[in-house]
Design an enzyme around this catalytic site. Structure first.
Site, PDB file in Angstrom:
ATOM      1  N   THR A 297      11.067  32.746 -43.236  1.00 20.22           N
ATOM      2  CA  THR A 297      12.032  33.714 -42.708  1.00 20.22           C
ATOM      3  C   THR A 297      11.789  35.124 -43.249  1.00 20.22           C
ATOM      4  O   THR A 297      11.258  35.277 -44.362  1.00 20.22           O
ATOM      5  CB  THR A 297      13.459  33.263 -43.091  1.00 20.22           C
ATOM      6  OG1 THR A 297      14.377  34.324 -42.811  1.00 20.22           O
ATOM      7  CG2 THR A 297      13.573  32.948 -44.583  1.00 20.22           C
ATOM      8  N   ASP A 298      12.244  36.131 -42.519  1.00 20.24           N
ATOM      9  CA  ASP A 298      12.133  37.509 -43.021  1.00 20.24           C
ATOM     10  C   ASP A 298      13.097  37.768 -44.180  1.00 20.24           C
ATOM     11  O   ASP A 298      12.967  38.768 -44.888  1.00 20.24           O
ATOM     12  CB  ASP A 298      12.371  38.527 -41.888  1.00 20.24           C
ATOM     13  CG  ASP A 298      13.751  38.448 -41.251  1.00 20.24           C
ATOM     14  OD1 ASP A 298      14.539  37.552 -41.608  1.00 20.24           O
ATOM     15  OD2 ASP A 298      14.045  39.289 -40.379  1.00 20.24           O
ATOM     16  N   GLU A 299      14.071  36.838 -44.388  1.00 19.12           N
ATOM     17  CA  GLU A 299      15.065  37.072 -45.446  1.00 19.12           C
ATOM     18  C   GLU A 299      14.443  37.054 -46.840  1.00 19.12           C
ATOM     19  O   GLU A 299      15.053  37.533 -47.797  1.00 19.12           O
ATOM     20  CB  GLU A 299      16.194  36.043 -45.356  1.00 19.12           C
ATOM     21  CG  GLU A 299      16.913  36.107 -44.029  1.00 19.12           C
ATOM     22  CD  GLU A 299      18.301  35.489 -44.045  1.00 19.12           C
ATOM     23  OE1 GLU A 299      18.800  35.128 -45.116  1.00 19.12           O
ATOM     24  OE2 GLU A 299      18.879  35.371 -42.947  1.00 19.12           O
TER      25      GLU A 299
ATOM     26  N   TYR B  56      19.895  30.651 -49.978  1.00 18.88           N
ATOM     27  CA  TYR B  56      19.008  30.241 -48.871  1.00 18.88           C
ATOM     28  C   TYR B  56      17.679  30.977 -48.946  1.00 18.88           C
ATOM     29  O   TYR B  56      16.606  30.361 -48.964  1.00 18.88           O
ATOM     30  CB  TYR B  56      19.688  30.513 -47.519  1.00 18.88           C
ATOM     31  CG  TYR B  56      18.715  30.506 -46.347  1.00 18.88           C
ATOM     32  CD1 TYR B  56      18.073  29.325 -45.951  1.00 18.88           C
ATOM     33  CD2 TYR B  56      18.416  31.684 -45.654  1.00 18.88           C
ATOM     34  CE1 TYR B  56      17.162  29.329 -44.888  1.00 18.88           C
ATOM     35  CE2 TYR B  56      17.513  31.691 -44.594  1.00 18.88           C
ATOM     36  CZ  TYR B  56      16.887  30.510 -44.223  1.00 18.88           C
ATOM     37  OH  TYR B  56      15.985  30.509 -43.186  1.00 18.88           O
TER      38      TYR B  56
ATOM     39  N   LYS C 264      13.808  29.634 -49.709  1.00 21.25           N
ATOM     40  CA  LYS C 264      12.670  29.808 -48.780  1.00 21.25           C
ATOM     41  C   LYS C 264      11.544  30.593 -49.471  1.00 21.25           C
ATOM     42  O   LYS C 264      10.365  30.277 -49.313  1.00 21.25           O
ATOM     43  CB  LYS C 264      13.117  30.537 -47.505  1.00 21.25           C
ATOM     44  CG  LYS C 264      14.068  29.773 -46.606  1.00 21.25           C
ATOM     45  CD  LYS C 264      13.481  28.504 -45.993  1.00 21.25           C
ATOM     46  CE  LYS C 264      12.409  28.772 -44.969  1.00 21.25           C
ATOM     47  NZ  LYS C 264      11.993  27.529 -44.263  1.00 21.25           N
TER      48      LYS C 264
HETATM   49  P1  NAD Z   1      18.309  24.187 -38.041  1.00 24.71           P
HETATM   50  O1  NAD Z   1      19.290  24.167 -39.165  1.00 24.71           O
HETATM   51  O2  NAD Z   1      18.793  24.339 -36.646  1.00 24.71           O
HETATM   52  O3  NAD Z   1      17.430  22.854 -38.076  1.00 24.71           O
HETATM   53  C1  NAD Z   1      16.931  22.312 -39.256  1.00 24.71           C
HETATM   54  C2  NAD Z   1      16.443  20.903 -38.953  1.00 24.71           C
HETATM   55  O4  NAD Z   1      15.914  20.348 -40.177  1.00 24.71           O
HETATM   56  C3  NAD Z   1      17.563  19.953 -38.483  1.00 24.71           C
HETATM   57  O5  NAD Z   1      17.116  19.187 -37.397  1.00 24.71           O
HETATM   58  C4  NAD Z   1      17.816  19.072 -39.699  1.00 24.71           C
HETATM   59  O6  NAD Z   1      18.267  17.760 -39.364  1.00 24.71           O
HETATM   60  C5  NAD Z   1      16.440  19.037 -40.350  1.00 24.71           C
HETATM   61  N1  NAD Z   1      16.511  18.759 -41.795  1.00 24.71           N
HETATM   62  C6  NAD Z   1      17.320  19.366 -42.701  1.00 24.71           C
HETATM   63  N2  NAD Z   1      17.139  18.820 -43.923  1.00 24.71           N
HETATM   64  C7  NAD Z   1      16.180  17.870 -43.782  1.00 24.71           C
HETATM   65  C8  NAD Z   1      15.539  16.972 -44.673  1.00 24.71           C
HETATM   66  N3  NAD Z   1      15.882  16.930 -45.986  1.00 24.71           N
HETATM   67  N4  NAD Z   1      14.574  16.141 -44.206  1.00 24.71           N
HETATM   68  C9  NAD Z   1      14.238  16.165 -42.885  1.00 24.71           C
HETATM   69  N5  NAD Z   1      14.824  16.980 -41.985  1.00 24.71           N
HETATM   70  C10 NAD Z   1      15.780  17.831 -42.426  1.00 24.71           C
HETATM   71  O7  NAD Z   1      17.256  25.325 -38.429  1.00 24.71           O
HETATM   72  P2  NAD Z   1      16.508  26.387 -37.508  1.00 24.71           P
HETATM   73  O8  NAD Z   1      17.376  27.558 -37.317  1.00 24.71           O
HETATM   74  O9  NAD Z   1      15.941  25.670 -36.357  1.00 24.71           O
HETATM   75  O10 NAD Z   1      15.331  26.814 -38.514  1.00 24.71           O
HETATM   76  C11 NAD Z   1      14.126  26.075 -38.575  1.00 24.71           C
HETATM   77  C12 NAD Z   1      13.201  26.718 -39.589  1.00 24.71           C
HETATM   78  O11 NAD Z   1      12.943  28.066 -39.222  1.00 24.71           O
HETATM   79  C13 NAD Z   1      13.784  26.787 -40.996  1.00 24.71           C
HETATM   80  O12 NAD Z   1      12.748  26.540 -41.903  1.00 24.71           O
HETATM   81  C14 NAD Z   1      14.289  28.216 -41.129  1.00 24.71           C
HETATM   82  O13 NAD Z   1      14.256  28.646 -42.469  1.00 24.71           O
HETATM   83  C15 NAD Z   1      13.285  28.950 -40.275  1.00 24.71           C
HETATM   84  N6  NAD Z   1      13.764  30.194 -39.641  1.00 24.71           N
HETATM   85  C16 NAD Z   1      14.916  30.208 -38.908  1.00 24.71           C
HETATM   86  C17 NAD Z   1      15.313  31.380 -38.263  1.00 24.71           C
HETATM   87  C18 NAD Z   1      16.563  31.440 -37.417  1.00 24.71           C
HETATM   88  O14 NAD Z   1      16.928  32.526 -36.971  1.00 24.71           O
HETATM   89  N7  NAD Z   1      17.232  30.340 -37.146  1.00 24.71           N
HETATM   90  C19 NAD Z   1      14.541  32.535 -38.396  1.00 24.71           C
HETATM   91  C20 NAD Z   1      13.382  32.489 -39.179  1.00 24.71           C
HETATM   92  C21 NAD Z   1      13.002  31.303 -39.777  1.00 24.71           C
HETATM   93  O1  DAU Z   2      16.552  36.550 -40.450  1.00 23.28           O
HETATM   94  C1  DAU Z   2      16.252  35.201 -40.225  1.00 23.28           C
HETATM   95  C2  DAU Z   2      17.453  34.350 -40.581  1.00 23.28           C
HETATM   96  O2  DAU Z   2      18.431  34.588 -39.583  1.00 23.28           O
HETATM   97  C3  DAU Z   2      17.127  32.870 -40.690  1.00 23.28           C
HETATM   98  O3  DAU Z   2      16.235  32.672 -41.752  1.00 23.28           O
HETATM   99  C4  DAU Z   2      18.402  32.054 -40.935  1.00 23.28           C
HETATM  100  O4  DAU Z   2      18.091  30.674 -40.911  1.00 23.28           O
HETATM  101  C5  DAU Z   2      19.381  32.366 -39.815  1.00 23.28           C
HETATM  102  O5  DAU Z   2      20.593  31.682 -40.072  1.00 23.28           O
HETATM  103  C6  DAU Z   2      19.641  33.875 -39.720  1.00 23.28           C
HETATM  104  O6  DAU Z   2      20.369  34.367 -40.869  1.00 23.28           O
HETATM  105  P1  DAU Z   2      21.606  35.381 -40.716  1.00 23.28           P
HETATM  106  O7  DAU Z   2      22.458  35.232 -41.907  1.00 23.28           O
HETATM  107  O8  DAU Z   2      21.142  36.740 -40.349  1.00 23.28           O
HETATM  108  O9  DAU Z   2      22.309  34.741 -39.399  1.00 23.28           O
HETATM  109  P2  DAU Z   2      23.840  34.481 -39.016  1.00 23.28           P
HETATM  110  O10 DAU Z   2      23.852  34.088 -37.580  1.00 23.28           O
HETATM  111  O11 DAU Z   2      24.531  33.613 -39.993  1.00 23.28           O
HETATM  112  O12 DAU Z   2      24.471  35.935 -39.132  1.00 23.28           O
HETATM  113  C7  DAU Z   2      23.981  37.021 -38.381  1.00 23.28           C
HETATM  114  C8  DAU Z   2      24.788  38.256 -38.792  1.00 23.28           C
HETATM  115  O13 DAU Z   2      26.142  38.108 -38.337  1.00 23.28           O
HETATM  116  C9  DAU Z   2      24.899  38.449 -40.303  1.00 23.28           C
HETATM  117  O14 DAU Z   2      24.875  39.833 -40.605  1.00 23.28           O
HETATM  118  C10 DAU Z   2      26.249  37.865 -40.663  1.00 23.28           C
HETATM  119  C11 DAU Z   2      27.092  38.135 -39.425  1.00 23.28           C
HETATM  120  N1  DAU Z   2      28.119  37.133 -39.116  1.00 23.28           N
HETATM  121  C12 DAU Z   2      27.751  35.840 -39.054  1.00 23.28           C
HETATM  122  C13 DAU Z   2      28.677  34.854 -38.768  1.00 23.28           C
HETATM  123  C14 DAU Z   2      28.278  33.398 -38.708  1.00 23.28           C
HETATM  124  C15 DAU Z   2      29.433  37.538 -38.866  1.00 23.28           C
HETATM  125  O15 DAU Z   2      29.769  38.733 -38.894  1.00 23.28           O
HETATM  126  N2  DAU Z   2      30.347  36.567 -38.572  1.00 23.28           N
HETATM  127  C16 DAU Z   2      30.036  35.243 -38.524  1.00 23.28           C
HETATM  128  O16 DAU Z   2      30.926  34.402 -38.276  1.00 23.28           O
END
Ligand code: NAD
Ligand code: DAU
Length: 350
Positions: A131-133, A156, A160
């Protein structure tokens, strides 16, 4: 037949990656390993579950013996590792599951790959999705590039970042063939409604408050999930051994302007008078340690591997809203049970 392990394939991004690979590469066997935590949902993969090149395995990456046996049995040629605890708010409530899954789980996969590839790692690849975080938080200007120093600020992102470092260490120390990508915020179909966009779509549909953290001024760089899946495909096949690629949409929005756009689309789709959904906005206490701004520079990926995002945000957001409105059953199924308890804790008692 070549075999690729995709971890976390029942989750949001993972399910899009599994679908892409199963359909695009009929001669590659795709094994989807997922523990089916609250975020894992096999309904996401109904359309590919009967394909001959697809297999689902339920299992936990934290269980080292299980992982080792799985690798010995399947002799994978490649790994695309997405399984993770992924929600920042949950990491603030309970960091330990993030340490276990995101760090220990990743090390278990690395150890297993190192063992089965020890005599021949040619044409093998361990692809770690990050992730970019990990880069921390930006001020008003500038972008994250691949060389930006790590500065993770939530449990988190720290978990990562830690896993990224360990993946690189296995490359330098043991010559494990690896590649890493760091992506910005994804949006699209099948995202669990704890993340901003699907949570707010669901709350607008059910006339619940829209909890905006702090002043809503934080900035995120949004990328359509299918564009991320395409980038993963390109990087898995063409990325340089040991390299890192940033993935992003060059698409920055403050939370509050995104929410206003979403409310407008929802009013139109639900045939409500314009301005109706905005009334649900409720400013709540800010997220602890809330990062102010993320913005990715994906020039390296675009120039070296020829990837670019396909959709404008307005179009992608409308497509996403259409998906959620057409998949009410999916939404109802995931907003019950365990999620409901988390919802109470996170929002009702806030
Ligand atoms: P998600 O939470 O939707 O899915 C995670 C999946 O991993 C689920 O299916 C869960 O059952 C599985 N999982 C969790 N713990 C596990 C374990 N111990 N063993 C096996 N499986 C397990 O997540 P996502 O948003 O699809 O993110 C997927 C990947 O991409 C993550 O590594 C996250 O850090 C990365 N990522 C997410 C975002 C985003 O915006 N969502 C952005 C950048 C990177
Ligand atoms: O940047 C990549 C990341 O983006 C991924 O690595 C993470 O897995 C993914 O969850 C996401 O992280 P964020 O914290 O940015 O996403 P989230 O959707 O939780 O929140 C987006 C923005 O909105 C953040 O600034 C917090 C705000 N927010 C979020 C929620 C859930 C609110 O204001 N209210 C809310 O209820």
């Amino acid at each position: 037949m070549k075999k690729i392990l995709i971890t976390g394939g029942a989750g949001f991004i993972g399910s899009h990656v599994v679908r892409l690979f199963v359909n695009k590469y009929p001669n590659i066997k795709i094994v989807n390993l997922d523990a089916l935590t609250y975020a894992g949902n096999l309904e996401n993969l109904r359309d590919v579950e009967n394909q001959p090149n697809y297999q689902f395995v339920k299992g936990d990456i934290v269980d080292g013996d299980f992982i080792l046996n799985l690798f010995k049995e399947h002799q994978f040629d490649g790994v695309i590792h997405l399984a993770a605890e992924s929600h920042v708010d949950r990491s603030i409530e309970n960091p330990m599951s993030f340490i276990q899954t995101n760090i220990v789980g990743t090390v278990n996969l690395l150890n297993a790959a190192k063992l089965i590839w020890k005599d021949n790692s040619e044409n093998k690849r361990f692809y770690h999705i990050s992730t970019d975080e990990v880069y921390g938080s930006l001020g008003d200007t500038g972008f994250f590039v691949e060389e930006t120093s790590y500065d993770p600020r939530s449990p988190y992102s720290a978990s990562k970042a830690s896993s990224d470092h360990i993946v690189r260490a296995y490359h330098h120390t043991f010559d494990l063939p690896i590649v890493i990508s760091n992506c910005s915020n994804n949006y699209g179909a099948n995202q669990f409604p704890e993340k901003l966009i699907p949570l707010f779509i669901n709350n607008i549909c059910t006339n619940k408050p829209l909890p905006v953290y702090g002043k809503g001024e934080n900035v995120r760089d949004w990328l359509f999930v299918e564009d991320h899946a395409n980038a993963i495909d390109v990087i898995f096949h063409k990325g340089k051994n040991g390299d890192t690629y940033n993935i992003g949409g060059h698409n920055e929005w403050t939370n509050i302007s995104l929410i206003h756009l979403l409310c407008k689309i929802m009013d139109k789709k639900l045939n409500r008078p314009e301005g109706e959904s905005v009334k649900l906005i409720s400013y709540v206490k800010d997220r602890a340690g809330h990062d102010m701004r993320y913005a990715i520079d994906s020039t390296k990926l675009q120039n070296e591997l020829g990837w670019k995002p396909s959709l404008q945000f307005e179009e992608g957001l409308e497509k996403t809203v259409d998906w959620y409105l057409a998949n009410e059953k999916w939404l109802n199924n995931v907003t019950s049970g365990e999620y409901q308890k988390f919802y109470e804790q996170q929002y009702v008692n806030r």
